[in-house]
Design a protein around this motif. Structure first.
Motif, PDB file in Angstrom:
ATOM      1  N   UNK A 183     -44.259  83.536  49.468  1.00 46.57           N
ATOM      2  CA  UNK A 183     -43.264  84.385  48.826  1.00 46.57           C
ATOM      3  C   UNK A 183     -43.491  85.828  49.216  1.00 46.57           C
ATOM      4  N   UNK A 184     -42.415  86.582  49.272  1.00 46.05           N
ATOM      5  CA  UNK A 184     -42.512  87.982  49.698  1.00 46.05           C
ATOM      6  C   UNK A 184     -41.347  88.787  49.157  1.00 46.05           C
ATOM      7  N   UNK A 185     -41.565  90.083  49.110  1.00 45.91           N
ATOM      8  CA  UNK A 185     -40.459  90.997  48.833  1.00 45.91           C
ATOM      9  C   UNK A 185     -39.987  91.583  50.165  1.00 45.91           C
ATOM     10  N   UNK A 190     -40.681  78.076  51.341  1.00 46.12           N
ATOM     11  CA  UNK A 190     -40.359  79.491  51.405  1.00 46.12           C
ATOM     12  C   UNK A 190     -39.661  79.933  50.123  1.00 46.12           C
ATOM     13  N   UNK A 191     -40.364  80.718  49.316  1.00 43.23           N
ATOM     14  CA  UNK A 191     -39.777  81.284  48.102  1.00 43.23           C
ATOM     15  C   UNK A 191     -39.405  82.756  48.289  1.00 43.23           C
ATOM     16  N   UNK A 192     -39.672  83.299  49.465  1.00 42.50           N
ATOM     17  CA  UNK A 192     -39.474  84.729  49.684  1.00 42.50           C
ATOM     18  C   UNK A 192     -38.082  85.098  50.128  1.00 42.50           C
ATOM     19  N   UNK A 193     -37.817  86.394  50.072  1.00 42.75           N
ATOM     20  CA  UNK A 193     -36.555  86.892  50.587  1.00 42.75           C
ATOM     21  C   UNK A 193     -36.591  86.872  52.110  1.00 42.75           C
ATOM     22  N   UNK A 194     -35.453  86.669  52.708  1.00 41.58           N
ATOM     23  CA  UNK A 194     -35.337  86.716  54.164  1.00 41.58           C
ATOM     24  C   UNK A 194     -34.632  87.987  54.611  1.00 41.58           C
ATOM     25  N   UNK A 195     -34.455  88.904  53.676  1.00 43.08           N
ATOM     26  CA  UNK A 195     -33.762  90.158  53.965  1.00 43.08           C
ATOM     27  C   UNK A 195     -34.718  91.325  53.757  1.00 43.08           C
ATOM     28  N   UNK A 196     -34.310  92.491  54.228  1.00 41.20           N
ATOM     29  CA  UNK A 196     -35.132  93.685  54.065  1.00 41.20           C
ATOM     30  C   UNK A 196     -34.545  94.647  53.040  1.00 41.20           C
ATOM     31  N   UNK A 231     -34.014  96.026  49.293  1.00 44.38           N
ATOM     32  CA  UNK A 231     -34.932  96.124  48.173  1.00 44.38           C
ATOM     33  C   UNK A 231     -34.682  95.005  47.155  1.00 44.38           C
ATOM     34  N   UNK A 232     -35.770  94.332  46.763  1.00 43.26           N
ATOM     35  CA  UNK A 232     -35.729  93.266  45.759  1.00 43.26           C
ATOM     36  C   UNK A 232     -36.910  93.457  44.804  1.00 43.26           C
ATOM     37  N   UNK A 233     -36.912  92.722  43.727  1.00 43.77           N
ATOM     38  CA  UNK A 233     -38.001  92.762  42.758  1.00 43.77           C
ATOM     39  C   UNK A 233     -39.000  91.653  43.085  1.00 43.77           C
ATOM     40  N   UNK A 234     -40.211  92.040  43.476  1.00 46.00           N
ATOM     41  CA  UNK A 234     -41.194  91.060  43.941  1.00 46.00           C
ATOM     42  C   UNK A 234     -41.499  89.945  42.936  1.00 46.00           C
ATOM     43  N   UNK A 235     -41.513  90.175  41.606  1.00 51.96           N
ATOM     44  CA  UNK A 235     -41.841  89.045  40.715  1.00 51.96           C
ATOM     45  C   UNK A 235     -40.888  87.853  40.878  1.00 51.96           C
ATOM     46  N   UNK A 236     -39.635  88.136  41.240  1.00 52.57           N
ATOM     47  CA  UNK A 236     -38.669  87.053  41.412  1.00 52.57           C
ATOM     48  C   UNK A 236     -39.078  86.084  42.514  1.00 52.57           C
ATOM     49  N   UNK A 237     -39.886  86.546  43.452  1.00 51.25           N
ATOM     50  CA  UNK A 237     -40.279  85.739  44.606  1.00 51.25           C
ATOM     51  C   UNK A 237     -41.736  85.278  44.530  1.00 51.25           C
ATOM     52  N   UNK A 238     -42.504  85.912  43.646  1.00 49.85           N
ATOM     53  CA  UNK A 238     -43.929  85.578  43.516  1.00 49.85           C
ATOM     54  C   UNK A 238     -44.165  84.512  42.453  1.00 49.85           C
ATOM     55  N   UNK A 239     -43.457  84.608  41.320  1.00 51.24           N
ATOM     56  CA  UNK A 239     -43.634  83.592  40.269  1.00 51.24           C
ATOM     57  C   UNK A 239     -43.434  82.166  40.794  1.00 51.24           C
ATOM     58  N   UNK A 240     -42.413  81.888  41.619  1.00 50.78           N
ATOM     59  CA  UNK A 240     -42.269  80.509  42.114  1.00 50.78           C
ATOM     60  C   UNK A 240     -43.467  80.022  42.934  1.00 50.78           C
TER      61      UNK A 240
END
Length: 143
Positions: A6-8, A31-37, A39-48
């Protein structure tokens, strides 16, 4: 072996390099991370990722954000997760050997992509020593 990642936005290109390495070496990747650059909130991608590790649906997790701190703090809210923020492969080896880290947190703004891939290699190829370290790891969990 199954790995959740997962990533921001700061870690998108790093994630792609790491996933390429993992897949080319026979690892299964969720893959739980964003595929875009954007700005996103990292907890949304780290909790999973942390939930996958917590529920033993994967063997290990890899998380990436700008400093690695927020991602690691988020992951460590989950029971049974031992996320280690690392910036060299030597620290990665110690996190696995002494702390039985099951999530590697990478600070994208403070490591290069080749460094990050080397850290992942070290993380996946280093085993927990157990022994005196086992009782210390057992004391990490809240009781």
């Amino acid at each position: 072996m199954k790995i959740a990642i997962g990533n921001d936005h700061a870690g998108t290109s790093y994630k792609h390099a790491i996933v390429d390495y993992l897949k080319s070496n026979g690892f299964s990747v969720i893959n739980h991370g964003t595929d875009k650059e954007n700005s996103v909130d990292y907890p949304d991608f780290i909790h999973p990722v942390a939930k996958d590790v917590e529920n033993k649906e994967v063997d290990f997790g890899i998380i990436i954000c700008g400093s690695g701190n927020g991602a690691s703090m988020t992951a460590n809210k989950h029971q049974g997760v031992r996320s280690a923020l690392c910036w060299t492969k030597e620290i990665v080896a110690l996190a696995r050997e002494h702390n039985d880290a099951n999530i590697l947190s990478i600070p994208a703004r403070f490591t290069s992509q080749p460094q990050a891939v080397e850290m992942v290699k070290t993380f996946l190829n280093t085993t927990f020593e157990g022994g005196r370290h086992q009782r210390r790891v057992e004391k990490i969990a809240c009781q």
